[in-house]
Design a protein around this motif. Sequence first.
Motif, PDB file in Angstrom:
ATOM      1  N   ARG A 165     -25.423 -31.018   6.406  1.00 36.38           N
ATOM      2  CA  ARG A 165     -24.692 -30.833   5.162  1.00 36.38           C
ATOM      3  C   ARG A 165     -25.556 -30.133   4.117  1.00 36.38           C
ATOM      4  O   ARG A 165     -25.072 -29.286   3.359  1.00 36.38           O
ATOM      5  CB  ARG A 165     -24.226 -32.196   4.629  1.00 36.38           C
ATOM      6  N   GLU A 166     -26.836 -30.460   4.074  1.00 37.58           N
ATOM      7  CA  GLU A 166     -27.750 -29.834   3.113  1.00 37.58           C
ATOM      8  C   GLU A 166     -27.917 -28.347   3.391  1.00 37.58           C
ATOM      9  O   GLU A 166     -27.979 -27.533   2.471  1.00 37.58           O
ATOM     10  CB  GLU A 166     -29.117 -30.536   3.192  1.00 37.58           C
ATOM     11  N   SER A 167     -27.999 -27.981   4.662  1.00 37.92           N
ATOM     12  CA  SER A 167     -28.284 -26.594   5.039  1.00 37.92           C
ATOM     13  C   SER A 167     -27.034 -25.778   5.322  1.00 37.92           C
ATOM     14  O   SER A 167     -27.123 -24.556   5.507  1.00 37.92           O
ATOM     15  CB  SER A 167     -29.177 -26.575   6.285  1.00 37.92           C
ATOM     16  N   GLY A 168     -25.886 -26.433   5.407  1.00 36.05           N
ATOM     17  CA  GLY A 168     -24.666 -25.726   5.794  1.00 36.05           C
ATOM     18  C   GLY A 168     -24.576 -25.498   7.287  1.00 36.05           C
ATOM     19  O   GLY A 168     -23.752 -24.700   7.749  1.00 36.05           O
ATOM     20  N   GLU A 169     -25.393 -26.199   8.073  1.00 34.19           N
ATOM     21  CA  GLU A 169     -25.464 -26.000   9.516  1.00 34.19           C
ATOM     22  C   GLU A 169     -24.882 -27.186  10.278  1.00 34.19           C
ATOM     23  O   GLU A 169     -25.246 -27.406  11.442  1.00 34.19           O
ATOM     24  CB  GLU A 169     -26.926 -25.776   9.931  1.00 34.19           C
ATOM     25  N   LEU A 170     -23.987 -27.935   9.658  1.00 35.37           N
ATOM     26  CA  LEU A 170     -23.466 -29.136  10.303  1.00 35.37           C
ATOM     27  C   LEU A 170     -22.761 -28.809  11.622  1.00 35.37           C
ATOM     28  O   LEU A 170     -22.971 -29.468  12.644  1.00 35.37           O
ATOM     29  CB  LEU A 170     -22.505 -29.864   9.362  1.00 35.37           C
ATOM     30  N   GLU A 171     -21.936 -27.779  11.619  1.00 31.05           N
ATOM     31  CA  GLU A 171     -21.222 -27.406  12.845  1.00 31.05           C
ATOM     32  C   GLU A 171     -22.184 -26.903  13.912  1.00 31.05           C
ATOM     33  O   GLU A 171     -22.000 -27.156  15.104  1.00 31.05           O
ATOM     34  CB  GLU A 171     -20.155 -26.360  12.533  1.00 31.05           C
ATOM     35  N   SER A 172     -23.227 -26.176  13.489  1.00 26.22           N
ATOM     36  CA  SER A 172     -24.211 -25.681  14.457  1.00 26.22           C
ATOM     37  C   SER A 172     -24.956 -26.844  15.114  1.00 26.22           C
ATOM     38  O   SER A 172     -25.230 -26.820  16.324  1.00 26.22           O
ATOM     39  CB  SER A 172     -25.215 -24.748  13.763  1.00 26.22           C
TER      40      SER A 172
END
Length: 744
Positions: A705-712
């Motif tokens: 969530r912090e990095s915007g990479e949750l789906e990755s």
Amino acid sequence: MADDEDVTPEEGADEPEETGTEPQEPDAPPEPAPVAEPTPPGDTKESAPEEEKQDTDPATWKEVNHNFDEALRALLGDGGLRLGGTGTNNIFFGTTSVATLGDNHASGAPGRFEATLRSGPVSSTLLDRIRASFVEPAGYQRLKDALESRQLVFVRARSGSGRTTTALRLLDQTCRTGVRKLDPDTRLKALGADDFEDSHGYLLESLDPDQAAGLRLFHAEKLSQLMRDKGCMMIVIVGETVPLPPREVDDFVIDELGTIEPRVLLTRHVEWGLRGSSIESTAGALLSRPDVKEIIAEITEDVPPRELAELGALLVEVAHDRIDLERVRERYSRVTQTGFLEWFDEQSDPEQRAFVIALAVLNNETVTLVSDAAAILAKRIKAVEVPRRFDRAKPLFQTSLKQRLEAARAELVQDTLKLKYGDVAVRKIRFTDDRFPRWLLDHICAQYSEEFEIVREWLTELGEQNNDRLSMRAAVAVGLLSVYDFPSIYSKIISAWATTDSYDPRWAAAAALQLPSRDPALSRLIGRLLTDWIKKPTMPMVLRRTAAQALGTTEAMSPDKVLSLLKYAARQDDLVLSYMIGESICRLFRQPEQRPAVLRALLNWTADEKFPQRRETGLRALIYISRFMDDVEVVESAEEWPIFLWVADQDAEQRQQILTLFGRVLIAAGFMHGGYGRINNWVRRARRDQTLREPLARFLYDVGRESGELESIREHLEYLASMKRNLAGTVRTLLLHFDERIVK
């Protein structure tokens, strides 16, 4: 050491060339002899110099630490882990192994090859220990009255007089809020209110001679008033040979601390050593025993209190039936330093003399290692002596090991040696008197200039061996000798190791600088030396690499100064240097009290757009911290948690910093592979330890969530489960926690 293939794939990323010039630092120590700058490694890890063999195996770092500790203990003895042989100490630590605190104390474990930096808060544990075993010197009340009257005192006393311990005890007694040590480079004239916390005691352990010469009454009165305003006290230690301006600050100076009654000090140490044990009440009975009183009767006023501390510790061991009193009697009644000199003169045979010198450096090492090193030294000694015909015909089996040991006052002991594939039984050799190693090296250095040149060349050769045990032993011996004669030892040995473009000799140089960096009289010089190696434009890259290795372990400067120099070095376009910086950052992070500063620095580095090299070095350091510390037992938890998860779970502020940093790793080109590799490792750990699954899921979810990479991250976990069926159940549990957090 591990092969280059063990390096994580992102560590071969391109690093742009730095632009701009570097300012010179003033007052630097003499430069080592110039060497040609090695060609920087290219843009892939395979192009790094073959001899570098970058180590990504944390077991090797642990082995380096262990070998340094063993070398320090073997050379300085049970009462050692301290510099020199004539110091006065007022406190010691330990049970079966004694470590003393005198003018060269460190806040951490004295032998650890880690960054136990010399400034900052003095631990309550250390102050408690001083409080429990301290004996006031004759001049203590006079010093206390002066401090309470002026809030600032300059203590001018000889090295080894117990001045640091006395200062810490007095500051603890008058400033119960806390005691702090000032950075060795502190400029007294530049201190202001923002540099102090209210109601604290402050100690500057060694006043620089140039700074002392510039002090005036105005400066002392201004600082004294500042102490009053802040409710603080300050003690500044001045070396016996450091002159202060005549009549300028005389009213603030206390000369000498007075004597300490030897028997009182010995009694206090025995009582303190037995305190809390099942035989605490036997302290008086022990000291009243006729055979113990016989030893005590030989104590004179000139016996160094350090020897009394060691004797007290050994008597505690006698009380616990761990050693025999006869061994103590032999040590303190029969073998004196005069007897040692007579014994050394008896070792006239070249092979025997080489044997005892090799044993001094390799005390308590295996028979093979000592014998091989002695053979190398014996050849060097005989090469400069006039050959005699009967020497050439000397029988091979003329002198047995038993005869050598008897002549050397040494013994064989059975021990185990840790090898890569397990422990093996070995025979080791050690002196029966653990004072001999340091006495012997000191004696050769002081009395035999021509012979010492041979020993110097031999030590240099040992430090260059591809053998951590040998190189660490040589390094500690060189470090001890450098305290006695730093200019010569530095220029002839340490600089030779430091300018070698090879990993092991550079570690030898870094280790050799540890002992002088713990000496207040030399710590500033070591700090300036390392600053010069990092910042001076004319210095070759190999010295920057050595400095980066040494900065992670030095006690010569404050944590902020270390991180500042590493930040400066991280601008350089050199892959090997980046590795060394990563190692030092990792070593700093091993110290819990340094973690907040390290995390703040890495947040700054990894956001640096001006110097991409620094950003990449910061990202690499994050991989190092996770990879190395996850596999080394340094985490302060009962569970074997990965270090980032443990710290994030314990401290909310550090958790947010780690989430941001690890998120940057996952989105950085060239580094994301290493970041996801760490996730793979954590999932495997969670398969073995179910209690880790929920904290890991929370951590990964928050990172995503912090990095915007949750789906990755989710896709990576699903892919991992499909490729590794034994991890499928663990991944399902992690993703279930993901879904629960999304619903919430």
